[in-house]
Design a protein around this motif. Structure first.
Motif, mmCIF file in Angstrom:
data_model
loop_
_atom_site.group_PDB
_atom_site.id
_atom_site.type_symbol
_atom_site.label_atom_id
_atom_site.label_comp_id
_atom_site.label_asym_id
_atom_site.label_seq_id
_atom_site.Cartn_x
_atom_site.Cartn_y
_atom_site.Cartn_z
ATOM 1 N N LEU A 1 26.393 -51.504 3.427
ATOM 2 C CA LEU A 1 25.728 -50.667 2.833
ATOM 3 C C LEU A 1 24.232 -50.947 2.852
ATOM 4 N N ALA A 2 23.832 -51.736 3.752
ATOM 5 C CA ALA A 2 22.461 -52.254 3.809
ATOM 6 C C ALA A 2 21.571 -50.999 4.467
ATOM 7 N N THR A 3 20.539 -50.475 3.959
ATOM 8 C CA THR A 3 19.472 -49.466 4.339
ATOM 9 C C THR A 3 18.412 -50.101 4.705
ATOM 10 N N VAL A 4 17.271 -49.203 5.343
ATOM 11 C CA VAL A 4 16.127 -49.611 5.474
ATOM 12 C C VAL A 4 15.272 -49.900 4.224
ATOM 13 N N GLU A 5 15.676 -49.138 3.075
ATOM 14 C CA GLU A 5 15.143 -49.369 1.817
ATOM 15 C C GLU A 5 15.533 -50.799 1.526
ATOM 16 N N ASP A 6 16.561 -51.484 1.790
ATOM 17 C CA ASP A 6 17.014 -52.922 1.401
ATOM 18 C C ASP A 6 16.066 -53.863 1.997
ATOM 19 N N GLU A 7 15.274 -53.588 3.193
ATOM 20 C CA GLU A 7 14.793 -54.628 3.770
ATOM 21 C C GLU A 7 13.825 -55.293 3.400
ATOM 22 N N PRO A 8 12.851 -54.790 2.527
ATOM 23 C CA PRO A 8 11.741 -55.563 1.940
ATOM 24 C C PRO A 8 12.590 -56.572 0.784
ATOM 25 N N ARG A 9 13.486 -56.062 0.153
ATOM 26 C CA ARG A 9 14.179 -57.038 -0.748
ATOM 27 C C ARG A 9 14.888 -58.165 -0.188
ATOM 28 N N PHE A 10 15.444 -57.792 0.899
ATOM 29 C CA PHE A 10 16.100 -58.864 1.824
ATOM 30 C C PHE A 10 15.143 -59.808 2.341
ATOM 31 N N THR A 11 14.223 -59.352 2.947
ATOM 32 C CA THR A 11 12.956 -60.255 3.361
ATOM 33 C C THR A 11 12.389 -61.388 2.385
ATOM 34 N N LYS A 12 12.238 -60.625 1.034
ATOM 35 C CA LYS A 12 11.566 -61.649 -0.040
ATOM 36 C C LYS A 12 12.854 -62.487 -0.424
ATOM 37 N N ILE A 13 13.870 -62.205 -0.366
ATOM 38 C CA ILE A 13 15.278 -63.203 -0.712
ATOM 39 C C ILE A 13 15.079 -64.285 0.440
ATOM 40 N N ILE A 14 14.939 -63.871 1.969
ATOM 41 C CA ILE A 14 15.429 -64.826 2.700
ATOM 42 C C ILE A 14 14.020 -65.658 2.738
ATOM 43 N N LYS A 15 12.942 -65.357 2.468
ATOM 44 C CA LYS A 15 11.697 -65.857 2.479
ATOM 45 C C LYS A 15 11.834 -67.230 1.229
#
Length: 264
Positions: A150-164
């Motif tokens: 269910l990942a969308t482009v809107e989730d990308e900034p959130r994912f990036t922050k978590i991964i960092k």
């Protein structure tokens, strides 16, 4: 013919039934069913084509047999104690595994997906899936976004922050493909997502679909009514063309009928 454990080793790289379903040994009955569901969705024959379909079918059938054992208390206890399974007596060989799967898991509706999305987003399960995806994809966000449900482009900034944050805390490796990703690649991903969203919206409008299953139901009913009207019109045309008596024949028939009545 190979037994179940040997088949599991050939298809999944392990003869441990719990590893096949990607669950721990102390999993509850609910966790066993959930593990079976997730893995079977991943290898379902309908998701592939060509040469891959045969192997997917074998995996799908094997998963059903694994579930039969781990979902039965007695069979599971014997397996836990001995590490063996009784291929001849415990596992039905001629079962229709797709029908069995469908009995266990009903068809999913749009509303079901929305409800699941609310529970899944920002949950511990999503975090676990994101971490696995990041490591397996070695930081390639294109693959990460495809792998997380269910990942969308809107989730990308959130994912990036978590991964960092994970990288900072040493929880995951710092892959160059993630840290050094170019702006061009990120922009391409966003354009692709926007294009797919536009195509999906156009398809929805073309089909007359709204945001709920009621819209799909209405579309089906609308098409059904349209087909019925077309059929009625078709039958009327046939009746007009072939159902009327030919000229002269009607008079003869009527005359014949009257004659018969007169004679009586």
């Amino acid at each position: 013919m190979d037994g179940l454990l040997e088949t599991c080793r050939n298809l999944f790289g392990t003869n441990n039934l719990y590893d096949v379903l990607d669950i721990p040994k102390d999993s509850s009955a609910k966790d066993v069913k959930r593990g079976y569901h997730k893995v079977s969705l991943r290898v379902h024959p309908d998701r592939v084509s060509g040469d891959e379909k045969d192997e997917a079918t074998k995996k799908f059938q094997t998963l059903g047999k694994v579930y039969i054992i781990l979902s039965d208390k007695e069979k599971r206890a014997v397996y836990d104690e001995t590490g063996e399974v009784d291929d001849e007596n415990d596992i039905p060989q001629d079962r229709d595994w797709y029908d069995y799967w469908r009995i266990l898991f009903r068809k999913i509706t749009v509303d079901d997906i929305k409800e699941f999305e609310k529970e899944y987003k920002e949950s511990e399960e999503e975090l676990a899936d994101l971490k696995v995806a990041y490591v397996e994809a070695e930081g390639d966000l294109d693959q990460v976004m495809d792998m997380v449900m269910l990942a969308t482009v809107e989730d990308e900034p959130r994912f990036t922050k978590i991964i960092k944050n994970w990288i900072k805390n040493g929880d995951v490796p710092d892959f160059a493909s993630f840290s050094d990703e170019s702006n061009k690649k990120s922009s391409q991903r966003k354009r692709k997502a926007a294009k797919e969203a536009k195509e999906a919206e156009e398809a929805k409008e073309r089909l007359g679909l709204g945001e709920s299953t009621d819209s799909l139901k209405a579309l089906i009913q609308k098409n059904k009514a349209s087909r019925e009207m077309q059929m009625d019109s078709f039958l009327s045309d046939l009746e007009a063309k072939y159902g009327q008596p030919k000229k002269g024949k009607t008079t003869d028939n009527k005359t014949s009928t009257k004659t018969k009545k007169t004679k009586r």
